[in-house]
Motif scaffolding. Structure first.
Motif, PDB file in Angstrom:
ATOM      1  N   ARG A 136       0.852  -1.194   0.000  1.00 41.62           N
ATOM      2  CA  ARG A 136       0.000   0.000   0.000  1.00 41.62           C
ATOM      3  C   ARG A 136       0.882   1.237   0.000  1.00 41.62           C
ATOM      4  NH1 ARG A 136      -5.085  -1.414   0.381  1.00 41.62           N
ATOM      5  NH2 ARG A 136      -5.582  -3.440   1.242  1.00 41.62           N
ATOM      6  N   ASP A 137       0.407   2.278  -0.687  1.00 42.46           N
ATOM      7  CA  ASP A 137       1.155   3.536  -0.699  1.00 42.46           C
ATOM      8  C   ASP A 137       0.892   4.284   0.605  1.00 42.46           C
ATOM      9  OD1 ASP A 137      -1.266   4.926  -0.914  1.00 42.46           O
ATOM     10  OD2 ASP A 137      -1.039   5.297  -3.056  1.00 42.46           O
ATOM     11  N   PRO A 138       1.551   5.423   0.825  1.00 40.22           N
ATOM     12  CA  PRO A 138       1.378   6.145   2.090  1.00 40.22           C
ATOM     13  C   PRO A 138      -0.067   6.531   2.412  1.00 40.22           C
ATOM     14  CG  PRO A 138       3.330   6.941   0.980  1.00 40.22           C
ATOM     15  CD  PRO A 138       2.639   6.004   0.024  1.00 40.22           C
ATOM     16  N   SER A 139      -0.920   6.659   1.392  1.00 40.11           N
ATOM     17  CA  SER A 139      -2.324   7.003   1.654  1.00 40.11           C
ATOM     18  C   SER A 139      -3.170   5.776   1.976  1.00 40.11           C
ATOM     19  CB  SER A 139      -2.927   7.723   0.442  1.00 40.11           C
ATOM     20  OG  SER A 139      -3.125   6.796  -0.618  1.00 40.11           O
ATOM     21  N   GLY A 140      -2.583   4.579   1.849  1.00 39.93           N
ATOM     22  CA  GLY A 140      -3.313   3.345   2.135  1.00 39.93           C
ATOM     23  C   GLY A 140      -3.886   2.664   0.912  1.00 39.93           C
ATOM     24  N   ALA A 141      -3.722   3.276  -0.271  1.00 38.52           N
ATOM     25  CA  ALA A 141      -4.242   2.668  -1.503  1.00 38.52           C
ATOM     26  C   ALA A 141      -3.348   1.498  -1.928  1.00 38.52           C
ATOM     27  CB  ALA A 141      -4.293   3.709  -2.620  1.00 38.52           C
ATOM     28  N   PRO A 142      -3.949   0.396  -2.400  1.00 43.19           N
ATOM     29  CA  PRO A 142      -3.151  -0.750  -2.845  1.00 43.19           C
ATOM     30  C   PRO A 142      -2.249  -0.377  -4.029  1.00 43.19           C
ATOM     31  CG  PRO A 142      -5.487  -1.307  -2.766  1.00 43.19           C
ATOM     32  CD  PRO A 142      -5.373   0.168  -2.527  1.00 43.19           C
ATOM     33  N   GLN A 143      -1.065  -0.959  -4.046  1.00 41.29           N
ATOM     34  CA  GLN A 143      -0.131  -0.775  -5.156  1.00 41.29           C
ATOM     35  C   GLN A 143       0.054  -2.104  -5.860  1.00 41.29           C
ATOM     36  OE1 GLN A 143       3.326   0.675  -2.935  1.00 41.29           O
ATOM     37  NE2 GLN A 143       3.185   2.550  -4.126  1.00 41.29           N
ATOM     38  N   TRP A 144       0.124  -2.077  -7.170  1.00 42.41           N
ATOM     39  CA  TRP A 144       0.393  -3.292  -7.937  1.00 42.41           C
ATOM     40  C   TRP A 144       1.891  -3.393  -8.137  1.00 42.41           C
ATOM     41  CZ3 TRP A 144      -1.262  -7.804  -9.020  1.00 42.41           C
ATOM     42  CH2 TRP A 144      -0.689  -8.534 -10.052  1.00 42.41           C
ATOM     43  N   VAL A 145       2.477  -4.493  -7.692  1.00 38.31           N
ATOM     44  CA  VAL A 145       3.927  -4.659  -7.800  1.00 38.31           C
ATOM     45  C   VAL A 145       4.305  -5.901  -8.595  1.00 38.31           C
ATOM     46  CG1 VAL A 145       4.413  -3.411  -5.687  1.00 38.31           C
ATOM     47  CG2 VAL A 145       4.039  -5.872  -5.584  1.00 38.31           C
ATOM     48  N   GLY A 146       3.311  -6.647  -9.050  1.00 31.63           N
ATOM     49  CA  GLY A 146       3.594  -7.877  -9.778  1.00 31.63           C
ATOM     50  C   GLY A 146       4.057  -7.613 -11.191  1.00 31.63           C
ATOM     51  N   ARG A 147       4.685  -8.577 -11.739  1.00 27.17           N
ATOM     52  CA  ARG A 147       5.137  -8.533 -13.124  1.00 27.17           C
ATOM     53  C   ARG A 147       4.578  -9.761 -13.835  1.00 27.17           C
ATOM     54  NH1 ARG A 147       7.361  -4.738 -11.021  1.00 27.17           N
ATOM     55  NH2 ARG A 147       9.180  -3.557 -11.561  1.00 27.17           N
ATOM     56  N   HIS A 148       4.265  -9.610 -15.095  1.00 31.43           N
ATOM     57  CA  HIS A 148       3.841 -10.754 -15.890  1.00 31.43           C
ATOM     58  C   HIS A 148       5.069 -11.526 -16.332  1.00 31.43           C
ATOM     59  CE1 HIS A 148      -0.349  -9.633 -16.162  1.00 31.43           C
ATOM     60  NE2 HIS A 148       0.019  -8.390 -16.418  1.00 31.43           N
ATOM     61  N   PHE A 149       4.974 -12.856 -16.285  1.00 31.02           N
ATOM     62  CA  PHE A 149       6.062 -13.654 -16.807  1.00 31.02           C
ATOM     63  C   PHE A 149       6.039 -13.524 -18.324  1.00 31.02           C
ATOM     64  CE2 PHE A 149       5.604 -15.797 -12.701  1.00 31.02           C
ATOM     65  CZ  PHE A 149       6.927 -15.769 -12.300  1.00 31.02           C
ATOM     66  N   PRO A 150       7.193 -13.524 -18.953  1.00 31.79           N
ATOM     67  CA  PRO A 150       7.224 -13.358 -20.414  1.00 31.79           C
ATOM     68  C   PRO A 150       6.544 -14.530 -21.124  1.00 31.79           C
ATOM     69  CG  PRO A 150       9.450 -13.683 -19.531  1.00 31.79           C
ATOM     70  CD  PRO A 150       8.518 -13.638 -18.371  1.00 31.79           C
ATOM     71  N   THR A 151       5.893 -14.205 -22.214  1.00 36.10           N
ATOM     72  CA  THR A 151       5.261 -15.242 -23.033  1.00 36.10           C
ATOM     73  C   THR A 151       6.302 -15.816 -23.984  1.00 36.10           C
ATOM     74  OG1 THR A 151       4.669 -13.674 -24.762  1.00 36.10           O
ATOM     75  CG2 THR A 151       3.060 -13.993 -22.960  1.00 36.10           C
ATOM     76  N   VAL A 152       5.958 -16.911 -24.639  1.00 33.40           N
ATOM     77  CA  VAL A 152       6.855 -17.505 -25.625  1.00 33.40           C
ATOM     78  C   VAL A 152       7.116 -16.499 -26.750  1.00 33.40           C
ATOM     79  CG1 VAL A 152       7.080 -19.330 -27.348  1.00 33.40           C
ATOM     80  CG2 VAL A 152       6.167 -19.860 -25.080  1.00 33.40           C
ATOM     81  N   ALA A 153       6.079 -15.763 -27.183  1.00 30.75           N
ATOM     82  CA  ALA A 153       6.250 -14.766 -28.241  1.00 30.75           C
ATOM     83  C   ALA A 153       7.223 -13.672 -27.799  1.00 30.75           C
ATOM     84  CB  ALA A 153       4.907 -14.156 -28.626  1.00 30.75           C
ATOM     85  N   HIS A 154       7.084 -13.207 -26.571  1.00 27.75           N
ATOM     86  CA  HIS A 154       7.980 -12.172 -26.045  1.00 27.75           C
ATOM     87  C   HIS A 154       9.423 -12.673 -26.029  1.00 27.75           C
ATOM     88  CE1 HIS A 154       9.116  -8.755 -23.479  1.00 27.75           C
ATOM     89  NE2 HIS A 154       9.915  -9.630 -22.894  1.00 27.75           N
ATOM     90  N   GLN A 155       9.628 -13.901 -25.554  1.00 29.16           N
ATOM     91  CA  GLN A 155      10.978 -14.458 -25.505  1.00 29.16           C
ATOM     92  C   GLN A 155      11.554 -14.636 -26.909  1.00 29.16           C
ATOM     93  OE1 GLN A 155      10.174 -17.900 -23.073  1.00 29.16           O
ATOM     94  NE2 GLN A 155      11.047 -16.893 -21.279  1.00 29.16           N
ATOM     95  N   THR A 156      10.726 -15.029 -27.864  1.00 27.50           N
ATOM     96  CA  THR A 156      11.185 -15.208 -29.240  1.00 27.50           C
ATOM     97  C   THR A 156      11.639 -13.885 -29.837  1.00 27.50           C
ATOM     98  OG1 THR A 156       9.679 -17.072 -29.510  1.00 27.50           O
ATOM     99  CG2 THR A 156      10.527 -16.049 -31.526  1.00 27.50           C
ATOM    100  N   VAL A 157      10.854 -12.831 -29.639  1.00 27.31           N
ATOM    101  CA  VAL A 157      11.230 -11.507 -30.148  1.00 27.31           C
ATOM    102  C   VAL A 157      12.552 -11.062 -29.523  1.00 27.31           C
ATOM    103  CG1 VAL A 157      10.584  -9.059 -30.130  1.00 27.31           C
ATOM    104  CG2 VAL A 157       8.898 -10.795 -30.746  1.00 27.31           C
TER     105      VAL A 157
END
Length: 143
Positions: free
Chosen positions: A108-129
């Motif tokens: 949560r940020d200082p105001s208490g709002a949730p923060q998104w910290v996750g990352r998507h794992f790369p897809t096969v297409a992303h790795q190929t590029v």
């Protein structure tokens, strides 16, 4: 428990103090991985410090600290994290049904709002590029 460190030691020392006050699960072992910080992390009672010879970034600091972990579960915490007094207990309890797993708390940020910290794992297409991109330098050669 591994805490990568670089820069001012004050936030890391605050986090260590908060971890020592955990209810009811006080961490048995706290490892600070100093990533060749210009301000070396100070000797601190009850804390193991591993100092890297040169800066390698967050991932390298985590790996250097994890080399010392001998338990089946490990917790990696950013040095500027502020935690409540039941943080460790709550995180372990929430993660238990999902083992083996890589889990993280809801930040949560200082105001208490949730923060998104996750990352998507790369897809096969992303790795190929990414793999093919270096080959683009040969596109103007006659074959």
């Amino acid at each position: 428990m591994v805490i990568p460190h670089y820069g001012d030691p004050a936030p890391t020392l605050r986090l260590i103090g908060a971890l020592r006050g955990q209810e009811p699960l006080v961490p048995e072992r706290i490892i600070v991985s100093d990533d060749a910080s210009p301000i070396p992390f100070p000797r601190t009672e009850g804390v193991e410090v591993v100092r890297r010879p040169r800066n390698g970034g967050f991932g390298s600091a985590v790996n250097s600290g994890m080399e010392l972990v001998e338990t089946p579960l490990a917790l990696v915490l950013n040095s500027d994290l502020a935690v409540g007094e039941t943080f460790v207990r709550d995180l372990v309890a929430a993660a238990l049904p999902w083992q083996p797993a890589l889990v993280g708390p809801q930040l949560r940020d200082p105001s208490g709002a949730p923060q998104w910290v996750g990352r998507h794992f790369p897809t096969v297409a992303h790795q190929t590029v990414e793999w093919l991109t270096p080959l683009a330098r040969f596109r103007h050669f006659d074959v």
